[in-house]
Design an enzyme around this catalytic site. Structure first.
Site, short mmCIF file in Angstrom:
data_model
loop_
_atom_site.label_atom_id
_atom_site.label_comp_id
_atom_site.label_asym_id
_atom_site.label_seq_id
_atom_site.Cartn_x
_atom_site.Cartn_y
_atom_site.Cartn_z
N PHE A 126 0.85 -1.19 0.00
CA PHE A 126 0.00 0.00 0.00
C PHE A 126 0.90 1.25 0.00
O PHE A 126 1.83 1.33 0.81
CB PHE A 126 -0.89 -0.02 1.24
CG PHE A 126 -2.05 0.93 1.19
CD1 PHE A 126 -3.27 0.53 0.68
CD2 PHE A 126 -1.91 2.23 1.65
CE1 PHE A 126 -4.34 1.42 0.65
CE2 PHE A 126 -2.97 3.11 1.60
CZ PHE A 126 -4.19 2.71 1.10
N ASP A 198 1.24 -5.21 8.31
CA ASP A 198 0.10 -4.30 8.20
C ASP A 198 -1.15 -5.17 8.01
O ASP A 198 -1.28 -5.87 7.01
CB ASP A 198 0.30 -3.35 7.02
CG ASP A 198 -0.80 -2.30 6.94
OD1 ASP A 198 -1.92 -2.57 7.39
OD2 ASP A 198 -0.53 -1.20 6.41
N TYR A 223 -11.31 1.41 10.35
CA TYR A 223 -12.49 1.80 9.55
C TYR A 223 -12.83 0.82 8.43
O TYR A 223 -13.76 1.04 7.69
CB TYR A 223 -12.34 3.22 8.98
CG TYR A 223 -11.11 3.48 8.15
CD1 TYR A 223 -11.03 3.06 6.83
CD2 TYR A 223 -10.03 4.18 8.68
CE1 TYR A 223 -9.90 3.32 6.07
CE2 TYR A 223 -8.90 4.44 7.93
CZ TYR A 223 -8.84 4.01 6.62
OH TYR A 223 -7.73 4.25 5.87
N LYS A 224 -12.06 -0.25 8.29
CA LYS A 224 -12.36 -1.22 7.23
C LYS A 224 -13.27 -2.30 7.81
O LYS A 224 -14.41 -2.02 8.14
CB LYS A 224 -11.05 -1.72 6.65
CG LYS A 224 -10.33 -0.57 5.93
CD LYS A 224 -8.97 -0.89 5.38
CE LYS A 224 -8.41 0.34 4.68
NZ LYS A 224 -6.99 0.20 4.31
N ARG A 372 -12.80 -3.91 -7.84
CA ARG A 372 -12.51 -4.58 -6.57
C ARG A 372 -13.80 -4.77 -5.77
O ARG A 372 -14.61 -3.84 -5.67
CB ARG A 372 -11.51 -3.72 -5.80
CG ARG A 372 -10.86 -4.40 -4.62
CD ARG A 372 -9.79 -3.49 -4.05
NE ARG A 372 -10.38 -2.33 -3.38
CZ ARG A 372 -9.83 -1.74 -2.31
NH1 ARG A 372 -8.68 -2.18 -1.83
NH2 ARG A 372 -10.41 -0.70 -1.76
C1 LIG Z 1 -6.27 1.34 4.37
C2 LIG Z 1 -4.81 1.10 4.50
C3 LIG Z 1 -3.99 2.06 5.07
C4 LIG Z 1 -4.59 3.38 5.50
O1 LIG Z 1 -3.79 4.11 6.32
P1 LIG Z 1 -4.36 5.37 7.11
O2 LIG Z 1 -3.15 6.07 7.54
O3 LIG Z 1 -5.16 4.86 8.27
O4 LIG Z 1 -5.18 6.16 6.15
C5 LIG Z 1 -2.64 1.79 5.21
N1 LIG Z 1 -2.12 0.61 4.79
C6 LIG Z 1 -2.90 -0.34 4.21
C7 LIG Z 1 -2.30 -1.63 3.79
C8 LIG Z 1 -4.26 -0.12 4.05
O5 LIG Z 1 -5.01 -1.03 3.47
#
Ligand SMILES: *Cc1c(COP(=O)(O)O)cnc(C)c1O
Length: 413
Positions: A126, A198, A223-224, A372
């Site tokens: 990510f 992560d 939030y997911k 997705r």
């Molecule tokens: C959604 C997501 C994030 C989001 O990070 P925030 O700092 O909370 O916005 C980071 N890493 C991964 C792998 C994600 O899926």
């Protein structure tokens, strides 16, 4: 043979998780397949926020930090998340965003492996994970920190005597590919490095075993699949064996041993509490608390079984449909190698997703050409999967994607 619509309805009837669906606000005539990006609203949240605002804040004023234990929320919510990731007590807190927590924990990892300078990650990680590592590298300079990113299959061979930490996302956000947490963590340890996972796309989607697999560090999203609301605070995990020596760079007063002594020098709070920085956003924490209450009795193995059957059904239906023959599966075909989402590549992916959303089937689009679909097992029904693929058929048959409006991308996709 994929399930028929009647078989999906049957499967929903005997689904042991079916009762959780009613705990969510799900707009009528909508099939929501984007809970891996923003979980839907749990019904309990509105009442909890109303009480927090009107009573705790409105009437209780500053006294609520103690009277309603706002000050203990970071720890309390961490203990709620711990069983979802296979962590014993005292190793998880809720704080900040995933991005900020990665910054803290990458720095922690470097300090726990003095003399080693490399952060190793995959090029399809990510982006925020990579940007944060780049920022730390820029601050520390190459003598103290270097980010090496490689294609996933080359990673394990690249771990060397100078690798301090390997940072990977357990479930890939594009393809849903699931890394083997146990085997990778073991290989990283064999090379004397630390492992930072992560868990943004894993927590609340499948069972996790951080303690059992000897994971060192982890972060994850609120939030997911945890449904804590837009921008909900994230969490972080530090294994108990590291807590004695672990330091982090964002040394705020909330991570101080005695914040209200107001002394000029920093002294870390005991254990995991030192990973807090500033004052937590209490309204967001309370929304997450109401959302987490849903997880008290969820059987995570049941959750995983349902998630696998949902995604198998989705893939089988797409592959059995003639009008969808040019959709290319971008997720592993093996269920054991997938998280709780599936994605398909199509050159017109963006416009097709817009047309699908116009039919109230909400998935999302990821560059360059991916449609997705998140299949959150807590509230997604088998019949939703069947209907979603039928809508996709309809979009393609009627060429509903072929309008100028659906070709333009807004700021959030
Ligand atoms: C959604 C997501 C994030 C989001 O990070 P925030 O700092 O909370 O916005 C980071 N890493 C991964 C792998 C994600 O899926």
């Amino acid at each position: 043979m994929p399930m028929t619509r009647a078989q999906c309805l049957e499967a929903d009837k005997i689904d042991p998780l079916a009762r959780y669906r009613d705990a969510f606000v799900l707009p009528p005539d909508t099939i929501y397949l984007d809970g891996n990006s923003l979980g839907p609203l749990p019904k309990a949240v509105a009442g909890c926020l109303h009480d927090t605002v009107v009573e705790q804040w409105g009437q209780g004023l500053i006294g609520s930090w103690n009277d309603h234990d706002w000050i203990g929320l970071a720890e309390r919510l961490g203990e709620k998340i711990a069983p979802l990731i296979g962590a014993g007590p005292g190793q998880v807190i809720v704080a900040d965003s995933v991005s900020v927590n990665l910054y803290k924990l990458l720095a922690t990892a470097l300090s726990l492996r003095p003399g080693r300078t490399i952060i190793l990650s995959s090029e399809d990680n990510f982006p925020t994970d990579l940007y944060i590592a780049q920022g730390l590298t820029a601050l520390l300079g190459r003598e103290r920190c270097e980010l090496v990113i490689l294609e996933g299959s080359r990673l394990m061979k690249a771990i060397g005597a100078n690798t301090a930490v390997v940072m990977l996302t357990h479930v890939d956000f594009r393809s849903g590919r699931l890394y083997d947490m146990q085997s990778i963590t073991q290989q990283v340890h064999d090379a004397g490095a630390l492992m930072l996972w992560d868990l943004s796309h894993s927590t609340g989607a499948l069972p996790l075993k951080l303690d059992a697999f000897d994971v060192d560090l982890a972060v994850g999203s609120g939030y997911k699949y945890l449904n804590g609301g837009p921008g909900a605070p994230a969490f972080l995990y530090v294994a108990a064996r590291h807590l004695g020596n672990a330091t982090q760079p964002l040394r705020g007063w909330m991570g101080h041993a005695e914040p209200f002594a107001f002394r000029p020098g920093y002294e870390p709070a005991p254990g995991i509490l030192r990973f807090q920085s500033g004052t937590p956003p209490i309204l967001s924490y309370r929304a997450l608390e109401a959302a987490l209450a849903l997880w008290d009795n969820v059987d995570l193995d049941q959750l995983r079984d349902k998630s696998v059957l949902l995604s198998e059904t989705f893939i089988e239906l797409v592959q059995a449909s003639e009008v969808l023959s040019d959709f290319v599966l971008n997720s592993p075909r093996e269920a054991a190698e997938r998280g709780s989402q599936v994605s398909f590549a199509h050159p017109l992916g963006y416009a097709i997703m817009r047309a699908l959303i116009d039919r109230r089937v909400i998935g999302d689009f990821r560059e360059p050409n991916l449609l997705r679909f998140g299949l959150a097992p807590m509230y997604t029904r088998y019949v939703d999967v069947w209907d979603a693929v039928a809508h996709l058929d309809g979009v393609m048959l009627n060429r509903e994607y072929d309008t100028p409006e659906f070709r333009e991308q807004p700021r959030v996709t």
